[in-house]
Design a protein around this motif. Structure first.
Motif, PDB file in Angstrom:
ATOM      1  N   THR A 738       0.690  -1.620   0.503  1.00 35.94           N
ATOM      2  CA  THR A 738      -0.149  -0.154   0.119  1.00 35.94           C
ATOM      3  C   THR A 738       1.044   1.201  -0.187  1.00 35.94           C
ATOM      4  O   THR A 738       0.147   2.112  -0.050  1.00 35.94           O
ATOM      5  N   ALA A 739       1.944   0.899   0.022  1.00 37.82           N
ATOM      6  CA  ALA A 739       2.969   2.411  -0.042  1.00 37.82           C
ATOM      7  C   ALA A 739       4.590   2.218  -0.720  1.00 37.82           C
ATOM      8  O   ALA A 739       5.131   2.604  -0.733  1.00 37.82           O
ATOM      9  N   ALA A 740       4.245   2.125  -2.383  1.00 40.74           N
ATOM     10  CA  ALA A 740       4.761   2.228  -2.920  1.00 40.74           C
ATOM     11  C   ALA A 740       5.573   3.379  -3.104  1.00 40.74           C
ATOM     12  O   ALA A 740       4.732   5.091  -2.886  1.00 40.74           O
ATOM     13  N   THR A 741       6.537   4.186  -3.455  1.00 38.96           N
ATOM     14  CA  THR A 741       6.913   4.941  -2.984  1.00 38.96           C
ATOM     15  C   THR A 741       5.943   6.099  -4.536  1.00 38.96           C
ATOM     16  O   THR A 741       6.542   5.351  -6.033  1.00 38.96           O
ATOM     17  N   ASP A 742       6.784   7.268  -4.604  1.00 40.05           N
ATOM     18  CA  ASP A 742       5.875   7.736  -5.771  1.00 40.05           C
ATOM     19  C   ASP A 742       7.101   8.041  -6.399  1.00 40.05           C
ATOM     20  O   ASP A 742       7.840   8.967  -5.632  1.00 40.05           O
ATOM     21  N   GLU A 747       6.849  19.025  -8.916  1.00 38.32           N
ATOM     22  CA  GLU A 747       6.882  20.521  -9.717  1.00 38.32           C
ATOM     23  C   GLU A 747       6.372  21.757  -8.976  1.00 38.32           C
ATOM     24  O   GLU A 747       5.724  21.640  -8.263  1.00 38.32           O
ATOM     25  N   VAL A 748       6.805  22.464  -9.661  1.00 41.44           N
ATOM     26  CA  VAL A 748       6.410  24.080  -8.906  1.00 41.44           C
ATOM     27  C   VAL A 748       5.101  23.723  -9.702  1.00 41.44           C
ATOM     28  O   VAL A 748       5.128  24.331 -10.815  1.00 41.44           O
ATOM     29  N   VAL A 749       4.250  24.168  -9.078  1.00 37.26           N
ATOM     30  CA  VAL A 749       2.793  24.913  -9.483  1.00 37.26           C
ATOM     31  C   VAL A 749       2.239  26.567  -9.504  1.00 37.26           C
ATOM     32  O   VAL A 749       2.009  26.171 -10.780  1.00 37.26           O
ATOM     33  N   ALA A 750       2.713  27.382  -9.198  1.00 34.59           N
ATOM     34  CA  ALA A 750       2.247  28.061  -8.614  1.00 34.59           C
ATOM     35  C   ALA A 750       2.929  29.282  -7.880  1.00 34.59           C
ATOM     36  O   ALA A 750       3.834  29.198  -6.954  1.00 34.59           O
ATOM     37  N   LEU A 767       6.904  18.934   0.103  1.00 31.49           N
ATOM     38  CA  LEU A 767       8.636  18.526   0.114  1.00 31.49           C
ATOM     39  C   LEU A 767       9.565  17.748   1.496  1.00 31.49           C
ATOM     40  O   LEU A 767       9.072  18.317   3.020  1.00 31.49           O
ATOM     41  N   ASP A 768      10.869  17.592   1.469  1.00 28.95           N
ATOM     42  CA  ASP A 768      11.304  17.522   3.057  1.00 28.95           C
ATOM     43  C   ASP A 768      12.154  18.834   3.265  1.00 28.95           C
ATOM     44  O   ASP A 768      12.641  19.549   2.642  1.00 28.95           O
ATOM     45  N   GLY A 829      12.884  12.095  -1.615  1.00 30.89           N
ATOM     46  CA  GLY A 829      14.499  12.121  -1.289  1.00 30.89           C
ATOM     47  C   GLY A 829      14.233  12.593  -2.996  1.00 30.89           C
ATOM     48  O   GLY A 829      15.469  12.739  -3.348  1.00 30.89           O
ATOM     49  N   MET A 830      12.859  12.712  -4.056  1.00 30.51           N
ATOM     50  CA  MET A 830      13.638  12.918  -5.431  1.00 30.51           C
ATOM     51  C   MET A 830      13.691  14.575  -5.383  1.00 30.51           C
ATOM     52  O   MET A 830      12.544  15.574  -5.798  1.00 30.51           O
ATOM     53  N   ALA A 831      15.211  14.899  -6.313  1.00 31.86           N
ATOM     54  CA  ALA A 831      14.906  16.106  -6.114  1.00 31.86           C
ATOM     55  C   ALA A 831      14.178  17.040  -7.976  1.00 31.86           C
ATOM     56  O   ALA A 831      14.018  16.099  -8.512  1.00 31.86           O
TER      57      ALA A 831
END
Length: 1023
Positions: A738-742, A747-750, A767-768, A829-831
């Motif tokens: 139930t917790a697969a890595t995203d 993205e910057v939305v606004a 965010l971290d 941790g995804m930049a």
């Protein structure tokens, strides 16, 4: 120059002929005089053939065990009596000739293994081992057919993280624990110049024995490594004489009321304060002699069960003053005795017997402030008014504190109390701090100096007033003192002993540059301390707009009143603009009377947000601790029943694993010797606000069941005085299904300007927080990228999806482009990926008094509702975690529809609401209670709108008629696919992915208070 090259070869065949020649691959090799080495230059040699009188046994390998220990492994058995130090040569390669490493010992561990002791090897230097008389079991000498090399033992640098405790008394032998890295390489430990014994030693901890009678003073810790390097930590330990014995503190004992009529009916309560830092709980009795007021001798006083000061206890006794007691202009001193075993101390408590009993004493305002001292009439800036009010009758009798801003056209502002002086025993709350925020300063206010009058009135009508000046000016461009980066050091709690020093540090920002700042001064109000000038950091650039200003050492004389005292820091520029900030120092009698630390659980979180219960996937824990005394000794987290640090190690054959090792020295001991009760590491410090503490490498046990509600890991913060505070870190636990890595890109939305110097940036996922810093964002003029808008600070809200940037004043009408750097990463941790998705455009802030208006609302699929507003809204006003501030119900039945997540999409005026599966073709009512315009104007009443869910049958017909074009827009796209999933209840074949929305898929933990913030990662200079 050298004329030979040593080649390392594979095994060569005996008596075979080999040729060595320079090939074209050595085209860059030159002779000493620069000539080329040509391929025709060749030489031949025969394969090595060991002499028949030499042993076939060779040295197979060398283990470098330490800087003075080697282990040699041979291919055959050795003759024991031939293994001696003189028969082994260890030579250093290079230099003028070969240098030997002296062999001081050679021990045959078994027939083929020799343990060698040497003098200290040089770190990372190449050595060779040759035989000089070693023989095999048949008596044949070993040759040097295989000359093995090794590199000298490389000792890692010692790092000191923490010393616990940082202060101790010298009446008995004490243990000092040093936490750090590579401490197993320490050979000698010294406090100052005095060597202390090492009683226990590991790579992460060093236990030192400090003997009794150790000289008092402040000591640096000096660790000498095996290689002769010294690592030092200044002010590591303070050694003090034993604490004072039991005593009765007459000057802080009192009668309430202190003026009593001799009528036999008016109750008077005596409060007596006893101090005993060693064994307060062993006091056997406290008695008071009441003969002077018509009572009996040796009346037993009762222990007060309320809040008590550190190492102190109040005792009370209630009685009346008899009618036969004579009145007097001087107070009566009643004797009091305290007993602890055979130890007896005496003191007195005073009461004034008089018929002139005061009914009320008017309050007084000892200090009043307006912050900032200079303000622009720009229609958006506000002022804060604060006042310190004193009332001998008790601060609870204050009915109102009002600031009159009428001369500025703002009317009256009511100030509310802050509980800065809690009642303790007989000490009523006689001093209180009251604050209030005014309305914005309108543009119509004339530019001039105004006097603000503050009035405090008690419930009898008695009042006191004070006046304070404020300058309204557009041209002054007043400096700003940042409260989050200004602080006192080393602590906020300081004894009034005229010798314990503290310093003031203020982060000043001036729009016209630091060179334009004329002065920064600290004022101490009515405390009697003279004003102090602060100077800027000498390394600060004069062309910059911000700098840290600091004072020299400041001491507090005994005449300063006890309790919290205000310090007003005022920065003035050359145009006369003034900015000010109120800091506070807690004045105490002794250095041990500081406040306990505060664990701010609302800021605690983990990265990644979801923890897997697989016993191996690590997460990092974060918590925020405030300690005004700066004497925090340890922050410990208890993972028992949840997980541990490092991979989970299952017990063999079903046996129960070893129990955690108990902590040394109580709850505050560090290190703990356990992988479930573990010390956290101090991280970023936020000026006077507190310190972040981090623990990485935490794994969740396989036996920890998954739960929608987060687990609560207990945090225990302990300071040097022994005060302990507890808090919690929420940990959300799921399993791999139930917790697969995203893996979706961040993205910057606004980017939405919410003030002339403030921009809120919305991200697609949480965010971290530790990757968020002012330096991670850049803002430029869209028409001229060389024109930059400086970013001065960055904070992140509790949802983790909105970052608030503090900037220089934006130029009205200018279009800007914001760019976030790859330093920013999500909780997994995804930049951030550079490009269009890392940027957002916005126009400079323009004030508006309009409330948010909904432009569109509708269901986009069976689980999603989109709300579009006519203009940008303030992102931080949308609750994207926990209680979302949105209620949805069927309009006919009132049956609720659960909200699972909220996020911004496409822009700063469009949000997406995730719900549970909606009923087909059903009318719903949506109520949004918390939303503000970009200018901060909130809706007066909740916004209520209706929408209808998707008609499943109509979609099915459309699917038949139009194939896969389910929404009839003439194309097959992602919306058609999501509609198909919603209608037919299908799920993706891929693992479920967290969309990054708080609450989405039921994977997100309960978020803390949405209005709270987790701070930027830019620590104040010098901290």
């Amino acid at each position: 120059g050298f004329q030979s090259v040593l080649l390392q070869l594979g095994g060569n065949l005996s008596n075979s002929i080999y040729t060595v020649k320079a090939t074209t691959g050595l085209a860059g090799v030159r002779s000493y005089d620069g000539g080329k080495i040509l391929s025709r230059y060749a030489a031949a040699f025969a394969g090595y053939q060991a002499p028949s009188n030499l042993s076939a046994v060779t040295l197979g390998s060398v283990d470098v065990d330490s800087g003075t220990k080697l282990t040699l492994h041979f291919s055959g058995d050795l003759q024991a009596n031939s293994v001696t130090p003189v028969n082994l040569l260890i030579e250093k390669f290079g230099g003028a000739g070969l240098e030997s490493l002296t062999v001081s010992g050679a021990t045959l561990k078994d027939a083929r293994t020799v343990e060698v002791t040497t003098t200290q090897q040089e770190s990372d230097v190449n050595y060779f081992v040759t035989m000089n008389g070693v023989r095999d079991s048949a008596g044949l000498p070993l040759g040097n057919a295989r000359v093995l090399n090794f590199f000298g033992y490389k000792v890692a640098s010692v790092v000191i993280h923490q010393v616990t405790p940082n202060s101790m008394t010298n009446e008995a032998e004490r243990l000092l624990v040093v936490a750090g890295e590579h401490l197993d390489t320490v050979a000698t430990a010294r406090l100052g110049t005095t060597q202390v014994a090492i009683s226990d030693q590991t790579a992460g901890a060093l236990s030192l024995t400090v003997p009794s009678g150790f000289a008092t003073g402040n000591y640096a810790l000096n660790l000498l490594t095996q290689t002769g390097e010294t690592v030092s930590l200044s002010n590591a330990l303070t050694v003090q004489a034993p604490v004072s014995p039991m005593r009765l503190i007459s000057e802080e004992s009192r009668a309430v009321p202190n003026r009593v009529a001799p009528d036999g009916t008016t109750p008077v309560k005596f409060w007596v304060l006893v101090e005993d830092p060693v064994a307060l709980n062993q006091i056997s009795s406290v008695s008071i002699d009441l003969e002077q007021i018509g009572g009996s001798r040796a009346q037993e006083m009762a222990k007060d069960l309320g809040l008590q000061p550190q190492y102190r206890q109040f005792y009370t006794y209630t009685t009346t003053v008899s009618a036969t007691t004579p009145t007097s202009s001087a107070p009566i001193r009643l004797p009091v005795q305290v007993r602890k075993g055979t130890e007896v101390v005496s003191g007195t408590v005073e009461v004034l017997v008089t018929r002139e009993v005061l009914q009320s004493v008017a309050p007084t305002i000892s200090q009043a402030y307006v912050t900032p001292a200079t303000i622009a009439p720009d229609g958006e800036s506000t002022v804060e008014v604060s006042a310190r009010v004193t009332d001998p009758d008790g601060i609870d009798t204050i009915a109102s504190v009002i600031a009159d801003l009428g001369p500025m056209g703002l009317g009256f502002v009511t100030l509310t109390g802050e509980d800065t002086t809690p009642s303790v025993g007989a000490n009523p709350k006689t001093v209180g701090v009251f604050t209030g925020i005014s309305k914005v300063i309108p543009k119509t206010v004339h530019e001039q100096s105004y006097k603000v009058t503050v009035t405090a009135q008690d419930n009898t009508g008695a009042s006191g007033t004070a006046q304070v000046d404020v300058l309204v000016s557009n041209s002054a461009n007043a400096p700003v003192i940042d409260s989050t980066k200004s602080y006192l050091s080393p602590r906020k709690s300081v004894p009034r002993d005229d010798k314990t020093a503290f310093s003031i540090h203020a982060m000043v920002t001036n729009a016209d540059g630091i060179a334009d700042v004329d002065s920064v001064n600290a004022y101490f109000g009515t405390s009697g301390i003279a004003p102090v000038a602060l100077t800027s950091d000498p390394t600060a650039s004069k062309e910059g707009k911000s700098a840290l200003y600091s004072s020299g050492p400041i001491v507090i004389p005994p005449t300063v009143p006890l309790g919290v005292q205000d310090i007003e820091v005022v920065a003035t520029n050359k145009k006369g603009g003034k900015g000010n900030l109120i800091l506070q120092v807690d004045v105490t009698n002794k250095d041990t009377l500081g406040e306990a630390p505060i664990v701010q659980s609302a800021k605690a979180y983990t990265t990644p947000k979801i923890a897997l219960n697989d016993g191996k996937t690590p997460i990092t824990l974060y918590t925020f601790v405030r300690d005004d005394d700066n004497n925090l000794e340890s922050v410990v987290v208890n993972l028992t029943g949840i997980g541990q640090v490092g991979p989970e190690i299952p017990a063999d054959f079903g046996e129960v694993g070893a129990a955690p090792v108990p902590m040394e020295g109580g709850a505050g001991g560090c290190p703990t010797g356990s992988n479930t009760i573990v010390c956290m590491t101090p991280s970023f410090k936020e000026g006077n606000l507190g310190q972040w503490y981090v623990l990485s490498g935490v794994t969740i046990s396989k036996d920890t069941v998954t739960s929608v509600q987060p687990y609560k890991a207990e945090v225990i913060a302990t300071d040097a005085s022994g005060s302990v505070t507890r808090g919690q870190i929420p940990i959300s636990v799921r399993d791999n299904l139930t917790a697969a890595t995203d893996k979706t890109p961040l993205e910057v939305v606004a980017a939405v300007p919410v003030g002339s110097g403030t921009v809120q940036v919305v991200f697609s996922k949480p965010l971290d927080a530790m990757t968020v810093a002012a330096t991670a964002f850049g803002i430029t003029d869209s028409k001229n990228i060389s024109l930059k808008l400086n970013v001065l600070g960055a904070t992140i809200d509790a949802s983790g999806m909105v970052v608030t940037l503090t900037t220089d004043n934006q130029v009205k009408g200018t279009d800007y482009v914001l760019t976030a750097s790859t330093k920013v990463a999500d909780t997994a941790g995804m930049a951030l990926v550079p490009g269009a998705k890392s940027q957002a455009g916005f126009r400079a802030f323009e004030d508006s008094d309009k409330v948010p208006v909904v432009d569109f609302i509708g269901a986009t699929d069976g689980e999603t509702v989109q709300i579009d507003f006519q203009a940008n809204i303030r992102p931080s006003s949308i609750k994207m975690g926990g209680d979302f501030g949105i209620k949805i119900a069927e309009s006919d039945t009132g049956a609720p529809l659960a909200v699972k997540g909220v996020r911004f999409v496409e822009s700063g005026k469009s949000i997406e609401v995730k719900t549970e599966m909606q009923k087909s073709n059903t009318r719903y009512r949506l109520t949004l209670s918390t939303v503000e315009s970009a200018s901060g104007v909130a809706v007066k009443t909740p916004i209520t709108r209706f929408f209808k869910s998707i008609n499943i049958r109509a979609v099915q017909k459309a699917a038949v008629a139009s194939g896969a074009d389910l929404n009839g827009d003439g194309k097959v796209d992602f919306i058609d696919f999501t509609m198909f999933s919603a209608v037919y209840g299908q799920s993706l074949s891929a693992p479920v992915v967290d969309s990054g929305m708080a609450g989405d898929q039921g994977l997100s933990p309960i978020a803390p208070t949405p209005d709270s913030t987790v701070p930027h990662t830019t620590p104040p200079a010098g901290n």
